[in-house]
Structures are given as C-alpha cells and as structure tokens.
Design an enzyme around this catalytic site. Structure first.
Site, PDB file in Angstrom:
ATOM      1  N   ASP A  13       0.806  -1.226   0.000  1.00  0.00           N
ATOM      2  CA  ASP A  13       0.000   0.000   0.000  1.00  0.00           C
ATOM      3  C   ASP A  13       0.836   1.271   0.000  1.00  0.00           C
ATOM      4  OD1 ASP A  13      -2.255  -1.628   0.104  1.00  0.00           O
ATOM      5  OD2 ASP A  13      -2.267  -1.635   2.294  1.00  0.00           O
ATOM      6  N   GLY A  15       1.534   3.008  -2.568  1.00  0.00           N
ATOM      7  CA  GLY A  15       1.051   3.939  -3.595  1.00  0.00           C
ATOM      8  C   GLY A  15       1.542   3.519  -4.983  1.00  0.00           C
ATOM      9  N   LYS A  16       1.781   2.213  -5.135  1.00  0.00           N
ATOM     10  CA  LYS A  16       2.326   1.685  -6.397  1.00  0.00           C
ATOM     11  C   LYS A  16       1.416   1.987  -7.591  1.00  0.00           C
ATOM     12  CE  LYS A  16       2.322  -2.348  -4.378  1.00  0.00           C
ATOM     13  NZ  LYS A  16       2.024  -1.981  -2.988  1.00  0.00           N
ATOM     14  N   ASN A  38      -5.402 -10.003  -3.722  1.00  0.00           N
ATOM     15  CA  ASN A  38      -5.046  -9.474  -2.399  1.00  0.00           C
ATOM     16  C   ASN A  38      -4.575  -8.028  -2.548  1.00  0.00           C
ATOM     17  OD1 ASN A  38      -2.817 -10.461  -3.810  1.00  0.00           O
ATOM     18  ND2 ASN A  38      -1.716 -11.203  -2.026  1.00  0.00           N
ATOM     19  N   ALA A  39      -4.150  -7.666  -3.739  1.00  0.00           N
ATOM     20  CA  ALA A  39      -3.704  -6.299  -4.013  1.00  0.00           C
ATOM     21  C   ALA A  39      -4.901  -5.368  -4.177  1.00  0.00           C
ATOM     22  CB  ALA A  39      -2.869  -6.274  -5.286  1.00  0.00           C
ATOM     23  N   GLY A  40      -4.674  -4.100  -3.837  1.00  0.00           N
ATOM     24  CA  GLY A  40      -5.657  -3.056  -4.120  1.00  0.00           C
ATOM     25  C   GLY A  40      -4.848  -1.829  -4.490  1.00  0.00           C
ATOM     26  N   HIS A  41      -4.795  -1.510  -5.760  1.00  0.00           N
ATOM     27  CA  HIS A  41      -3.966  -0.398  -6.239  1.00  0.00           C
ATOM     28  C   HIS A  41      -4.867   0.754  -6.657  1.00  0.00           C
ATOM     29  CE1 HIS A  41      -0.361  -3.268  -7.219  1.00  0.00           C
ATOM     30  NE2 HIS A  41      -0.758  -3.318  -5.961  1.00  0.00           N
ATOM     31  N   GLN A 221       1.888  -6.001  -3.300  1.00  0.00           N
ATOM     32  CA  GLN A 221       2.342  -6.115  -1.911  1.00  0.00           C
ATOM     33  C   GLN A 221       3.636  -5.311  -1.727  1.00  0.00           C
ATOM     34  OE1 GLN A 221       1.264  -9.475  -3.481  1.00  0.00           O
ATOM     35  NE2 GLN A 221      -0.611  -8.426  -2.959  1.00  0.00           N
ATOM     36  N   GLY A 299     -10.988  -2.555   3.565  1.00  0.00           N
ATOM     37  CA  GLY A 299     -11.432  -1.496   4.469  1.00  0.00           C
ATOM     38  C   GLY A 299     -10.813  -1.610   5.854  1.00  0.00           C
ATOM     39  N   LYS A 328       2.899  10.214  -0.220  1.00  0.00           N
ATOM     40  CA  LYS A 328       2.140  10.645   0.952  1.00  0.00           C
ATOM     41  C   LYS A 328       2.927  11.584   1.876  1.00  0.00           C
ATOM     42  CE  LYS A 328      -1.427   7.983   1.874  1.00  0.00           C
ATOM     43  NZ  LYS A 328      -2.395   6.897   2.135  1.00  0.00           N
TER      44      LYS A 328
HETATM   45  P1  GDP Z   1      -0.825   0.454  -3.574  1.00  0.00           P
HETATM   46  O1  GDP Z   1      -1.443  -0.823  -3.134  1.00  0.00           O
HETATM   47  O2  GDP Z   1       0.649   0.478  -3.347  1.00  0.00           O
HETATM   48  O3  GDP Z   1      -1.168   0.832  -4.991  1.00  0.00           O
HETATM   49  O4  GDP Z   1      -1.420   1.589  -2.628  1.00  0.00           O
HETATM   50  P2  GDP Z   1      -2.979   1.738  -2.175  1.00  0.00           P
HETATM   51  O5  GDP Z   1      -3.768   2.204  -3.321  1.00  0.00           O
HETATM   52  O6  GDP Z   1      -3.437   0.516  -1.477  1.00  0.00           O
HETATM   53  O7  GDP Z   1      -2.838   2.833  -1.032  1.00  0.00           O
HETATM   54  C1  GDP Z   1      -2.311   4.097  -1.283  1.00  0.00           C
HETATM   55  C2  GDP Z   1      -3.377   5.142  -0.885  1.00  0.00           C
HETATM   56  O8  GDP Z   1      -2.774   6.398  -0.770  1.00  0.00           O
HETATM   57  C3  GDP Z   1      -4.452   5.291  -1.934  1.00  0.00           C
HETATM   58  O9  GDP Z   1      -5.657   5.623  -1.285  1.00  0.00           O
HETATM   59  C4  GDP Z   1      -3.956   6.466  -2.774  1.00  0.00           C
HETATM   60  O10 GDP Z   1      -5.008   7.162  -3.413  1.00  0.00           O
HETATM   61  C5  GDP Z   1      -3.318   7.309  -1.714  1.00  0.00           C
HETATM   62  N1  GDP Z   1      -2.177   8.125  -2.152  1.00  0.00           N
HETATM   63  C6  GDP Z   1      -1.209   7.839  -3.061  1.00  0.00           C
HETATM   64  N2  GDP Z   1      -0.281   8.804  -3.085  1.00  0.00           N
HETATM   65  C7  GDP Z   1      -0.650   9.729  -2.180  1.00  0.00           C
HETATM   66  C8  GDP Z   1      -0.078  10.962  -1.718  1.00  0.00           C
HETATM   67  O11 GDP Z   1       0.992  11.386  -2.137  1.00  0.00           O
HETATM   68  N3  GDP Z   1      -0.763  11.628  -0.739  1.00  0.00           N
HETATM   69  C9  GDP Z   1      -1.935  11.179  -0.221  1.00  0.00           C
HETATM   70  N4  GDP Z   1      -2.524  11.897   0.726  1.00  0.00           N
HETATM   71  N5  GDP Z   1      -2.508  10.032  -0.633  1.00  0.00           N
HETATM   72  C10 GDP Z   1      -1.862   9.299  -1.587  1.00  0.00           C
HETATM   73  P1  IMO Z   2      -0.990  -4.093  -2.283  1.00  0.00           P
HETATM   74  O1  IMO Z   2      -0.546  -4.660  -3.615  1.00  0.00           O
HETATM   75  C1  IMO Z   2      -0.976  -4.553   2.064  1.00  0.00           C
HETATM   76  C2  IMO Z   2      -1.017  -8.679   3.595  1.00  0.00           C
HETATM   77  C3  IMO Z   2      -2.261  -9.146   4.333  1.00  0.00           C
HETATM   78  C4  IMO Z   2      -1.641 -10.158   5.287  1.00  0.00           C
HETATM   79  C5  IMO Z   2      -0.547 -10.780   4.442  1.00  0.00           C
HETATM   80  C6  IMO Z   2      -0.937 -12.108   3.772  1.00  0.00           C
HETATM   81  O2  IMO Z   2      -2.275  -3.356  -2.347  1.00  0.00           O
HETATM   82  O3  IMO Z   2       0.120  -3.324  -1.639  1.00  0.00           O
HETATM   83  P2  IMO Z   2      -2.526 -12.734   1.728  1.00  0.00           P
HETATM   84  O4  IMO Z   2      -3.969 -12.497   1.491  1.00  0.00           O
HETATM   85  O5  IMO Z   2      -1.620 -12.167   0.675  1.00  0.00           O
HETATM   86  O6  IMO Z   2      -2.209 -14.188   1.995  1.00  0.00           O
HETATM   87  O7  IMO Z   2      -2.185 -11.952   3.110  1.00  0.00           O
HETATM   88  O8  IMO Z   2      -0.216  -9.840   3.450  1.00  0.00           O
HETATM   89  N1  IMO Z   2      -1.262  -8.132   2.240  1.00  0.00           N
HETATM   90  C7  IMO Z   2      -1.209  -6.833   1.930  1.00  0.00           C
HETATM   91  N2  IMO Z   2      -1.001  -5.740   2.702  1.00  0.00           N
HETATM   92  N3  IMO Z   2      -1.108  -4.415   0.718  1.00  0.00           N
HETATM   93  C8  IMO Z   2      -1.295  -5.497  -0.072  1.00  0.00           C
HETATM   94  O9  IMO Z   2      -1.308  -5.420  -1.417  1.00  0.00           O
HETATM   95  C9  IMO Z   2      -1.397  -6.776   0.526  1.00  0.00           C
HETATM   96  N4  IMO Z   2      -1.583  -8.029   0.057  1.00  0.00           N
HETATM   97  C10 IMO Z   2      -1.497  -8.848   1.110  1.00  0.00           C
HETATM   98  O10 IMO Z   2      -2.880  -8.075   5.008  1.00  0.00           O
HETATM   99  O11 IMO Z   2      -1.031  -9.490   6.356  1.00  0.00           O
HETATM  100 MG    MG Z   3      -2.960  -1.502  -1.827  1.00  0.00          MG
END
Ligand code: GDP
Ligand code: IMO
Ligand code: MG
Length: 424
Positions: A13, A15-16, A38-41, A221, A299, A328
């Site tokens: 998470d 911010g990939k 498991n990812a959420g980008h 991840q 969530g 961030k």
């Molecule tokens: P990822 O899994 O690495 O793609 O990251 P996520 O999407 O799970 O989490 C990153 C969160 O931070 C998302 O809600 C983005 O919209 C938010 N985000 C990314 N870059 C920034 C930043 O520079 N500032 C803020 N405030 N939010 C950011």
């Molecule tokens: P992105 O790509 C943050 C964490 C889970 C758990 C562990 C194992 O959005 O960064 P799994 O379901 O993979 O067997 O869970 O890894 N986890 C993540 N944490 N960002 C993710 O993906 C994750 N994918 C898995 O919370 O601790």
């Molecule tokens: Mg994520």
C-alpha cells in the site's frame, strides 16, 4: 530492450498504483508479475478514483499493452467483477489486456481453505485478505494447481478433481462452508475470461522487447511481505521482490534496467506481524486519519508508524533499487517533528543497524528526530516551493538510504506528483 521494475519497499500500500499510472506514458507495456486480488492499487485522475486488484495499472492509457503474467494468481469471478466495472466506466480492456495461460487459478475452495487455515491458526493467524492466495500458491508449488490455459480443454474434469482434494482437507479441518453461489459466479468468470487474449506471455513479452518496446513491471504487496525475505510467517505467498519479475514474467535478469522502490514518507502495515516502528498513540491515529489509512479492498484499519530506515536499507539491498519514489509526504504536513528509525534495540540490549532474522527480538526503535515542515505540500507543483525542513527530510533520507528520491508525491491525484529529475 528495457524492463523496469516498480515495487513496494515496505508492507504494501505504498502507492504503487498511482506511480504506475504516472509512469505509464513512458512505456509500451505494463505487466503484473505476482500476487492476485489481495492487491488493491488506487489511481485517481480527472476527479475519478479506481481500485485495481488483478488488472495492471496501465489499463487506462489507450495504446498500452497490459499483461497479467504467469506469476499472478487469478480469481475469474473477481477478475470479471473488476473488468466489467472498468468497461462500464468507459474503459474498454479486451484489446489492451493479455493474460498468461500459465497464471494459476484461484478456486472457490482455495478461498475456503484460506479461511479454514486462518481459523485453525487462532491467535497466530496472519490476517490474510481471505482471497485464497496462500492455498493457490501452495497448490502451484506442490504441482496440483490449475492454470488459465487449462480452461481451454477438459476443464470440468480437472476442476472436479481439485475441488474433491480441497474438500477432503476442509472436512479434516471441520470447516463448514457453502460455495454454491460463489461457484456459479466463478464459472461465469471462466466463460468471461475466454473472451480475452490468453497467451504465452513469456513469448509475447520477449518478442515485444526484441521489437524495442519498453516494459514496466508492476509489483504487488511489498518487500517486507515477500515469502523469502519478509517478516515470515507474517507474509504473503509470493516473491514480491525484483527477482519475482523474472520468474513471474519470463524475462531475463539481464533485461532489468531501473528498479523503482516506492516508499511512504512514514510506514503502514495491515494484518498481523511485527512492525518495529508502529505507533499506538495519538501520533499513530493522526497519521491514520490524515493518510486515510484503511485498506483499499478490505477497508481494514492500517497500522501506522514512523519510517523505518533499517527495513528500507534491507529492501533496497534485496531489490537493487536504483531510484526511490516517496509517497504521501503531505500526510506529515503538520507535525512539530518527524522521526526516522535508524537502528533497533534488541531484547538483549544490543543495538543493531541491520534487519534481523527474528524481528520479534526488536523491543525499541532508535530514532533520529527532525523538524517538521508545517506547510501544505498538496498544492505545490515544483520542488523549489518545498519548505526547507521538507528538503532537509528528503536529503536526510537520500543520504541514509544511499539512493536518490526522484519523485515526491504530495496527494492522491495523478497531478499531485513532483518529478525532481528525469525519472525514466
Ligand atoms: P498500492 O497498493 O501500493 O497501490 O497503494 P494503495 O492504493 O493501497 O494505497 C495508497 C493510498 O494512498 C491510496 O488511497 C492512494 O489514493 C493514496 N495516495 C497515493 N499517493 C498519495 C499521496 O501522495 N498523498 C496522499 N494523501 N494520498 C496518496
Ligand atoms: P498491495 O498490492 C498490504 C497482507 C495481508 C496479510 C498478508 C498475507 O495493495 O500493496 P494474503 O492475502 O496475501 O495471503 O495476506 O499480506 N497483504 C497486503 N497488505 N497491501 C497489499 O497489497 C497486501 N496483500 C497482502 O494483510 O497481512
Ligand atoms: Mg494496496
């Protein structure tokens, strides 16, 4: 010929998704090489927010090829949900997306096994996303898995065999479940996937490279969740590190160019497991509130803490990171001081500056405290506008990590991105 790799250096998470979206114009191909739903980008642009789980983050930019590589695990039902939502929002993807025939399929019973194993672990549970990731990779490695290419012939038979095997395990664990509805949607997903380009993606990607195309590999991840190098056993089940791009796409190590390491200006973790710099106080809550640190998919509340330079140095070493990208930064906009962990104090009293075998031995992070910048970064468009204290924070991190920070992100939107130099 060029393959750059972009990956998270912390616990996910970072911010990939946003950075892949920002860098996509420089590339012809964007490819996912491991992980699954498991990812959420998250990507934000033109007032819209999208969360991608299995589909690469280059999908929004028309002329790019997006590849789901052999190292990915794919749930057809969740893929269908994600793809249909994108199409409904005006982003056609059938022509832009290729799926490896060698990617492994997540079955409904894999999801049940994920839950059953977690329940059986009790207090020691990993806190997985419940998407069946571990059991699917387990089947892959134990040579029992089903792959995307299998759906093209005699699939019902192969499915029934795998399901029966899983059901025997679930029974032995006394796990009760009902997958009737899930299975129906899952088979709809199987039919849906057949409309896509199912390819030998290792050939495809190498042919594209021969034609001189540029490829960006999108990690999921983060390094500290890597099955070999992360905080085992509180990790995911794939190699999230740079080497995973080679095995997860079939590209040679010689082809790898830049390795972009994505970091937050602080640190978060979701799920269980050690996190040396975790803050349990008001500062931690303030970071969570300001950073909206809640899982993009589940969530769940993310645990928050200061940046951990010991863990980051380790991640940079394992991945051969050439350029850092800091996300961030704006979340730390109104702190009197900010802290960075430069060493760990162990239970034995010893102070170490490397990432140890047993992270649970760490009792206390050793911090360096720096002045906060107390300024709103979110509207800044050029680094010349940065306050001195923020410039000092960047310079401190670059010196400690011996790697340049090439992009600074100051908000979630595509536009809130400051390139300090030519990145690609
Ligand atoms: P990822 O899994 O690495 O793609 O990251 P996520 O999407 O799970 O989490 C990153 C969160 O931070 C998302 O809600 C983005 O919209 C938010 N985000 C990314 N870059 C920034 C930043 O520079 N500032 C803020 N405030 N939010 C950011
Ligand atoms: P992105 O790509 C943050 C964490 C889970 C758990 C562990 C194992 O959005 O960064 P799994 O379901 O993979 O067997 O869970 O890894 N986890 C993540 N944490 N960002 C993710 O993906 C994750 N994918 C898995 O919370 O601790
Ligand atoms: Mg994520």
């Amino acid at each position: 010929m060029k393959v750059d790799v972009l990956l998270g250096l912390q616990w996910g998470d970072e911010g990939k998704g946003k950075v892949v979206d920002v860098l996509t114009p420089h590339y012809d191909v964007v490819a996912r090489f491991q992980g699954g739903p498991n990812a959420g980008h998250t990507l934000e642009f033109e007032g819209q927010k999208y969360v991608l789980r299995s589909i690469p983050s280059g999908i929004f930019q028309g002329d790019k090829i997006n590849i789901i590589g052999n190292g990915v695990v794919l749930d057809p039902a969740l893929f269908m949900e994600e793809a249909k939502a994108l199409e409904a929002s005006g982003h056609p993807l059938k022509e832009r997306l290729r799926i490896s025939k060698k990617a492994h399929l997540i079955l409904p019973t894999h999801r049940m096994l994920d839950r059953a194993y977690e329940t059986a672990k009790g207090k020691e549970k990993v806190g997985t996303t419940g998407k069946g990731i571990g059991p699917t990779y387990t089947d892959k490695v134990s040579r029992n898995g089903l792959r995307v290419g299998d759906i093209l012939s005699n699939f019902e038979e192969k499915y029934a065999k795998a399901k029966a095997r899983h059901e025997a395990i679930l029974q032995s664990l006394d796990f009760e479940y009902d997958i009737t509805d899930m299975e129906k949607t899952w088979f709809e997903g199987i039919e849906y996937i057949k409309q896509f380009h199912l390819v030998d993606s290792e050939h495809e990607i190498n042919n594209l490279l021969k034609q001189g195309k540029a490829v960006l590999c999108e990690g999921a991840q983060g390094t500290m969740l890597d099955v070999d190098f992360g905080s085992y056993p509180f990790v995911t089940s794939s190699n999230t590190v740079c080497a995973g791009a080679c095995t997860g796409l079939g590209v040679s190590p010689h082809a790898i160019g830049e390795v972009f390491g994505i970091i937050k200006a602080y640190c978060t973790r979701v799920g269980a497991g050690p996190f040396p710099t975790e803050l349990f106080d008001d500062t931690g809550r303030k970071i969570r509130d300001r950073g909206h640190e809640y899982g993009a998919v589940t969530g769940r509340e993310r645990r928050c803490g200061w940046i951990d330079l010991v863990a980051l140095k380790y991640a940079i070493m394992i991945n051969g990171v050439t350029k850092l990208i800091m996300m961030k930064s704006d979340v730390l906009d109104n702190f009197e001081t900010v802290k960075a962990c430069v060493a760990y104090k162990l239970k034995s009293g010893e102070i170490i500056d490397y990432f140890p075998f047993d992270v649970n031995e760490v009792v206390e992070p050793v911090y360096k405290e720096l002045p906060g910048w107390n300024a709103d970064l979110t509207k800044m468009t050029n680094e010349s506008q940065f306050p001195k204290a923020f410039k000092d924070y960047i310079a401190f991190l670059e010196k400690e990590l011996e790697t340049p920070i090439k992009i600074v992100s100051v908000g979630p939107d595509r536009e809130q991105t400051i390139e300090r130099d030519n990145v690609v």
